[in-house]
Enzyme design. Structure first.
Site, short mmCIF file in Angstrom:
data_model
loop_
_atom_site.label_atom_id
_atom_site.label_comp_id
_atom_site.label_asym_id
_atom_site.label_seq_id
_atom_site.Cartn_x
_atom_site.Cartn_y
_atom_site.Cartn_z
N THR A 53 0.15 1.16 6.17
CA THR A 53 0.46 -0.02 5.18
C THR A 53 0.57 -1.28 5.97
OG1 THR A 53 1.75 -0.68 3.50
CG2 THR A 53 3.05 0.48 5.22
N GLY A 54 -0.17 -2.25 5.60
CA GLY A 54 0.10 -3.49 6.32
C GLY A 54 -1.47 -4.25 6.05
N ASP B 72 -8.11 -1.70 5.11
CA ASP B 72 -8.31 -0.48 6.09
C ASP B 72 -8.14 0.86 5.17
OD1 ASP B 72 -5.35 -1.44 5.19
OD2 ASP B 72 -4.69 -0.15 6.77
N ARG C 4 -13.77 -7.86 -0.61
CA ARG C 4 -13.09 -7.46 0.73
C ARG C 4 -12.52 -6.26 0.54
NH1 ARG C 4 -7.61 -5.61 1.90
NH2 ARG C 4 -7.27 -6.48 3.84
N THR D 291 0.79 -1.22 -0.01
CA THR D 291 -0.04 -0.23 -0.15
C THR D 291 0.75 1.38 -0.05
OG1 THR D 291 -1.87 -1.15 1.22
CG2 THR D 291 -1.79 1.37 1.64
N GLY E 54 -4.56 -5.20 6.76
CA GLY E 54 -5.65 -4.06 6.97
C GLY E 54 -6.56 -4.54 8.20
N1 GLY Z 1 -3.58 -2.39 4.12
C1 GLY Z 1 -4.01 -2.39 2.87
C2 GLY Z 1 -5.21 -3.57 2.82
O1 GLY Z 1 -5.11 -4.39 3.76
O2 GLY Z 1 -5.91 -3.62 2.09
#
Ligand code: GLY
Length: 332
Positions: free
Chosen positions: A258-259, A238, A235, A207, A261
């Site tokens: 970022t990570g 975050d 889906r 991300t 979500g």
């Molecule tokens: N952080 C991006 C996601 O999980 O979609």
């Protein structure tokens, strides 16, 4: 060992980039103005893949992050708003297939690209977001249009796409988002799923995002993503959720995450960091470290950029790998 080294690089690039940009502040004609101009960008805090990264790829990532910083900083240096700086920086990364956002988005389990993005203005806590869009070239521009041109905060899927068309944003065929690299990642994920093996942590990473502080003392944050490889259709992570992947308020801080979500949503990570700053008067680094430690306790992985209206910031905050010298980020 090789993988270990490769994993460090993405974060260091963001670090170097941020320092370069901050260094420019000293030379800028508006540098004496208070507060300072600041822009921080991230292109994901995860592993760059099982085969690591070649020197050529390292250079490409470094150049791409540098372009994002320079583009955003140019907006600030001309007296532009932090909101516009964040948007401009993110557009450059959405247009670059290196990143899991826009052109380089990962694929769903069905072999499609569904993109999420959000932006928030710390000046007034206005926010906009889009989720699950498949034909909008730059989802961050659609998020901004939702904020500026509608009474809503979030639009999803075909409704968001219809709105983006009405607003005259660039619409592309779904095939625009095809890249061989992401398709190969999907094929590997499909094979692992068939073998009932866990997906690698890297399937959650890549991300992009930015936070900025302008000459008027206002902060802003934005985030954009293709989500996670092999996600179910529909889906939503975050990144488009205000308070989870993105948050900005001049009363506290601006955050882009970022990570993985699902953990950032459950932990209301972005708002939690800013709430600590606002109500507990935590130092920004401490607030970010504590929230990341909490996510880690839940099993989550990822990283954040965080910035206050005073220009203090935290950007070396992530738990996606073991960096030499990185202590447990949980403050004593
Ligand atoms: N952080 C991006 C996601 O999980 O979609």
């Amino acid at each position: 060992m090789a993988k270990f080294t490769y994993m460090i690089l993405l974060v260091v690039m963001a670090l170097l980039g941020a320092c370069q940009s901050l260094g420019e502040v000293d030379k800028s004609p508006v540098a004496d103005a208070s507060p300072p101009l600041v822009i921080l960008v991230h292109g994901g805090a995860g592993s760059v893949g099982p085969k690591g990264m070649s020197k050529k790829d390292q250079a490409a990532y470094r150049a791409a992050l540098g372009l994002a910083l320079d583009t955003g900083y140019a907006v600030l240096a001309k007296g532009g708003r932090s909101l516009d700086a964040v948007q401009a920086a993110i557009v450059t990364m959405e247009n670059n297939p290196l990143f899991n956002a826009g052109k380089g988005a990962v694929f769903t389990a069905e072999g499609k690209n569904e993109l999420d993005s959000s932006i928030m203005d710390g000046r007034n806590r206005n926010a906009g977001a889009v989720a699950g869009v498949t034909i909008v070239k730059n989802p961050i521009l659609a998020a901004r249009a939702v904020m500026d041109k509608s009474p809503h905060v979030m639009m999803a899927r075909d409704g968001a796409e219809a709105f983006a068309k009405e607003q005259g944003l660039d619409i592309v065929p779904p095939s625009y988002f095809f890249t061989q690299k992401r398709w190969d990642q999907l094929e590997r994920a499909r094979a692992r799923a068939k073998a009932k093996a866990a997906l690698p942590a890297s399937s959650h990473f890549g991300t992009v995002g930015a936070v900025a502080l302008d000459a008027d003392g206002h902060i802003a944050a934005g985030t954009s993503t293709g989500g996670m490889t092999y996600k179910r259709f529909g889906r939503i992570g975050d990144s488009p959720i205000i308070g989870a992947g993105t948050y900005a308020s001049d009363l506290s801080c601006a955050v882009s995450a970022t990570g993985w979500g699902e953990f950032f949503i459950r932990g209301t990570a972005a708002r939690d960091i800013c709430a600590r700053v606002q109500w507990n008067h935590d130092d920004i680094q401490e607030a970010a470290d504590l929230v990341l430690a909490d996510l880690e306790d839940m099993g989550g992985t990822g990283g954040v950029l965080a910035l206050t209206p005073k220009g203090t910031y935290a950007f070396f905050v992530y738990n996606t790998n073991d960096v030499p010298g990185r202590k447990n980020r949980r403050p004593e």
